[in-house]
Design a protein around this motif. Structure first.
Motif, mmCIF file in Angstrom:
data_model
loop_
_atom_site.group_PDB
_atom_site.id
_atom_site.type_symbol
_atom_site.label_atom_id
_atom_site.label_comp_id
_atom_site.label_asym_id
_atom_site.label_seq_id
_atom_site.Cartn_x
_atom_site.Cartn_y
_atom_site.Cartn_z
ATOM 1 N N TYR A 290 -8.869 32.527 -35.333
ATOM 2 C CA TYR A 290 -7.675 33.258 -34.921
ATOM 3 C C TYR A 290 -6.919 32.483 -33.842
ATOM 4 O O TYR A 290 -7.526 31.788 -33.015
ATOM 5 N N ALA B 185 -4.269 33.629 -38.449
ATOM 6 C CA ALA B 185 -5.677 33.811 -38.793
ATOM 7 C C ALA B 185 -6.003 33.061 -40.076
ATOM 8 O O ALA B 185 -5.147 32.955 -40.963
ATOM 9 N N LYS C 255 -6.648 37.123 -31.010
ATOM 10 C CA LYS C 255 -8.114 37.161 -31.004
ATOM 11 C C LYS C 255 -8.603 38.437 -30.332
ATOM 12 O O LYS C 255 -8.129 38.823 -29.261
#
Length: 122
Positions: free
Chosen positions: A59, A49, A64
């Motif tokens: 991300y 991230a 995600k």
């Protein structure tokens, strides 16, 4: 020399949540883009991230929708909130300042903190 101090790791069951933190020793924290990396045993360190100086986030696909990166410029701290954790999230988590490259981001500093261990297991 910028230093990174990660904390907040631990043992959590699959499906659980954890928040890790990283305090950065620099007077210009707000100007840096920041990244969270992780390294599982026997694997290379991977970027999971990023958050820019204006709080734009990105991300890797595997996290995600489950992980959220945030920052507190007043505290020189970057956070990673991890929800719906899976055993494959088990790794040592590190932060670093990052810079944008044509194919993504790279860490700015070769010196890393000690990391914080996250273990997801029943």
């Amino acid at each position: 020399q910028v230093q990174f101090v990660e904390s907040g790791g631990g043992l959590v069951q699959p499906g659980g949540s954890l928040r890790v933190s990283c305090v950065v020793s620099t007077s210009i924290f707000s100007a840096y883009a920041m990244g969270w990396y992780r390294q599982a045993p026997g694997k290379e360190r991977e970027l999971v991230a990023t958050i820019t100086d204006n709080s734009t986030t990105n991300y890797t696909a595997s996290v995600k929708g489950r992980f959220t990166i945030s920052r507190d410029n007043a505290e020189n701290t970057v956070y990673l909130q991890m929800n719906s954790l899976k055993p494959e999230d088990t790794a040592v988590y590190y932060c670093n300042t990052v810079r944008r490259r044509p194919d993504g981001y790279e860490p700015m500093y070769k010196s890393w903190g000690q990391g914080t261990q996250v273990t997801v297991s029943s």
